[in-house]
Motif scaffolding. Structure first.
Motif, short mmCIF file in Angstrom:
data_model
loop_
_atom_site.label_atom_id
_atom_site.label_comp_id
_atom_site.label_asym_id
_atom_site.label_seq_id
_atom_site.Cartn_x
_atom_site.Cartn_y
_atom_site.Cartn_z
N PHE A 1 10.80 2.50 -7.94
CA PHE A 1 9.53 3.19 -8.17
C PHE A 1 9.36 3.65 -9.62
O PHE A 1 8.26 3.72 -10.13
N ASN A 2 10.49 4.00 -10.25
CA ASN A 2 10.37 4.64 -11.56
C ASN A 2 10.57 3.69 -12.73
O ASN A 2 10.21 4.00 -13.86
N TYR B 1 11.54 10.36 -6.34
CA TYR B 1 10.31 9.64 -6.70
C TYR B 1 9.57 10.33 -7.85
O TYR B 1 8.52 9.86 -8.26
N PRO C 1 2.64 -2.93 -7.46
CA PRO C 1 2.75 -2.28 -6.14
C PRO C 1 3.11 -3.24 -5.02
O PRO C 1 3.84 -2.87 -4.10
N LYS D 1 3.50 8.50 1.34
CA LYS D 1 3.60 8.09 2.75
C LYS D 1 5.05 8.17 3.22
O LYS D 1 5.32 8.66 4.33
N ILE E 1 0.65 6.49 -3.38
CA ILE E 1 0.40 6.41 -1.93
C ILE E 1 1.67 5.99 -1.19
O ILE E 1 2.05 6.58 -0.17
N ILE E 2 2.35 4.95 -1.70
CA ILE E 2 3.56 4.48 -1.02
C ILE E 2 4.62 5.58 -1.00
O ILE E 2 5.27 5.84 0.01
N LYS E 3 4.82 6.22 -2.17
CA LYS E 3 5.80 7.30 -2.25
C LYS E 3 5.47 8.42 -1.26
O LYS E 3 6.32 8.86 -0.49
N ALA F 1 14.66 4.87 -6.08
CA ALA F 1 14.20 5.59 -7.27
C ALA F 1 13.97 4.60 -8.42
O ALA F 1 12.95 4.66 -9.10
N ILE G 1 6.72 -3.73 -5.02
CA ILE G 1 7.39 -2.49 -4.57
C ILE G 1 7.37 -2.38 -3.04
O ILE G 1 8.38 -2.08 -2.41
N ILE H 1 -0.82 -1.89 2.40
CA ILE H 1 -0.01 -0.79 2.95
C ILE H 1 -0.56 -0.35 4.31
O ILE H 1 0.18 -0.17 5.28
N LYS H 2 -1.90 -0.18 4.37
CA LYS H 2 -2.52 0.23 5.63
C LYS H 2 -2.23 -0.79 6.74
O LYS H 2 -1.77 -0.43 7.83
N GLN I 1 -6.21 7.04 -5.56
CA GLN I 1 -6.10 5.62 -5.23
C GLN I 1 -5.01 4.90 -6.00
O GLN I 1 -5.06 3.68 -6.15
N ASP I 2 -4.01 5.63 -6.52
CA ASP I 2 -2.87 4.99 -7.15
C ASP I 2 -1.92 4.50 -6.06
O ASP I 2 -1.29 5.30 -5.37
N PRO I 3 -1.81 3.18 -5.89
CA PRO I 3 -1.00 2.67 -4.77
C PRO I 3 0.46 3.12 -4.81
O PRO I 3 1.05 3.37 -3.76
N ILE I 4 1.03 3.24 -6.01
CA ILE I 4 2.43 3.66 -6.10
C ILE I 4 2.58 5.08 -5.53
O ILE I 4 3.49 5.35 -4.74
N PRO J 1 -3.51 -3.71 -2.85
CA PRO J 1 -2.29 -3.07 -2.33
C PRO J 1 -2.57 -1.99 -1.29
O PRO J 1 -1.78 -1.82 -0.35
N ILE J 2 -3.66 -1.25 -1.45
CA ILE J 2 -3.97 -0.19 -0.48
C ILE J 2 -4.19 -0.82 0.91
O ILE J 2 -3.66 -0.34 1.91
N PHE K 1 -5.03 8.05 2.00
CA PHE K 1 -5.58 6.71 1.79
C PHE K 1 -7.07 6.71 1.42
O PHE K 1 -7.52 5.85 0.68
#
Lengths: 208, 208, 208
Positions: free
Chosen positions: C165-166, B103, C173, B180, B176-178, C162, C176, A177-178, B171-174, A173-174, B165
């Motif tokens: 994500f929650n 979030y 991910p 960002k 990171i998305i939030k 919300a 999401i 996103i990048k 490194q929790d993707p969730i 996933p990282i 990143f």
């Protein structure tokens, strides 16, 4: 190189040609990104940042010129929009390329070579068209070609996003996103080239 | 506080000063976000929403005024753009702050304090410049400072994205998305402040 | 259906009504997306792409018309903006719907039915208002309703983000990121409807 820069001529036309010429240079740097080894990418990103600074100055000169000129070759608003959209092309190209470096991305997706080819072609066609603003001749072939290229870029972009998400080998996933951030940036560059062409079309129809 | 609000004067200038003054208040609320405990953040988000509603009304009044005025101090289009870009500053600030709450983000990144300082400074400089639109004096120092601040904000934003990143501890993707989404929102606010300054520069050069 | 299309009348008003009428059709297709089985979704995305192509042609005709007309019913810039914002509504709807297919999304979130209802209502209200541009009568009820609907769409959008994500059951991910892209696209469509209404408000106040 099919376009001519006439820097001794400080007219609006030559300032637009300068801006578009810098975009041709920028898209050449993009292509190099795919040819060099990963550790050499930062120097290309730096070169793009220098081109972006140069483009900023060209835009600034144009805005000053249009605001201080008593007579302008076409509507001030059109000149403003043309300058702003050319500037956006450069900004999106520079930023997306910089993200590749900042995000420390290793492997780039295959479709990126085609994406860069389309952007290069858009920059060349735009740079070739700018001097024709003076005579307002032979412009339809330019905007028709840009519309065709933007359509191609849009289809490729959607296909690359679908591949990115659905390809089983890249389910990190990282990375997703990048890479989505990078691909979206180049697509915004293509959109900006189309906005340049729309503005030129508006000018041509109005003045003819 | 270096700017003055003169609400008894319902001129265009004072309406712009009101809009910019609300942005000064909004960036003060942002700073508080970093000082209070997490459960107190929703009340700050609510306060920002109230400021945004107030700003909407100020914008609406401006648009009505410009459209119903026979004579305007400068081009209608410039007034429209100025009002719209000031409104965008507030919208991006309010939305990005609200996302932090929605979030349910706990820890905020370190760079955010500097990001908020830059936005506060942008709001103050803008609010100080608005009354000078009347005389069109001393405006270049304003837009030069805004360009400098926007450049700073852009560099900080890219650095924060790279940290987000590449930092191994996050490194929790969730997350990171939030994050960002939040960081991009504040960067769009900085971009909008620059668009306000570009519009003012255009007005100043044209009218002088 | 509360609006009338008069295709034999090639005036500006009827071209705007055509554009808005295509948006009514597009939002109907959206609603079908929620009713059909997953394998039938691509045909709906194709239908939306066809509507988008038709809308592009309508916009292009409008731009040509405004640029070649000696006299226009209101400012060229307003006509341009109106056409461009109507076009943006369609582009965002088509793209977001296409992403659902390209990303091979299975289950769609519950709130989407309400999101589509709001977009449908926005399209209908817009299509009903376009013919009233001729007389400039009874337009405030239109833009007040659009502002109300956009506010509703914005609140729903934030609530859906919300939840996305929650909600513990959807902590994938990849899902999401995909769904955020889709939801943001539909929210941008709602924003574009509001920009259409702002433009109409500007025209009405100025010309009255």
């Amino acid at each position: 190189m099919g376009f001519r820069l006439t820097p001794q001529d400080s007219s609006f036309y030559s300032l637009f040609a300068t801006s578009a010429g810098l975009l041709v240079e920028a898209t050449r740097e993009l292509t190099k990104l795919l040819e060099v080894a990963v550790p050499e990418r930062p120097s290309i990103a730096e070169r793009l940042r220098a081109l972006e600074t140069e483009a900023d100055e060209a835009t600034h000169e144009l805005i000053k010129k249009v605001n201080s000129s008593f007579i302008t070759p076409f509507d001030r608003e059109d000149i403003h929009n043309l300058a702003a959209h050319l500037d956006d092309c450069m900004d999106h190209i520079e930023e997306a390329a910089d993200l590749i470096v900042l995000y420390r991305i290793g492997t780039l997706p295959e479709g990126m070579a085609e994406q860069f080819q389309i952007l290069s072609r858009m920059a060349e066609v735009t740079a070739e068209a700018m001097p024709r603003l003076r005579s307002l001749q032979d412009l339809p072939s330019y905007w028709i070609e840009i519309n065709r290229l933007e359509n191609q870029a849009d289809n490729l972009h959607r296909k690359m996003l679908a591949d990115l998400f659905n390809n089983n080998s890249s389910q990190d996933p990282i990375y997703i996103i990048k890479m989505k951030g990078v691909l979206d940036g180049f697509e915004e560059a293509a959109d900006s080239f189309e906005k340049v062409a729309h503005t030129v079309e508006g000018i041509a129809v109005k003045e003819s």
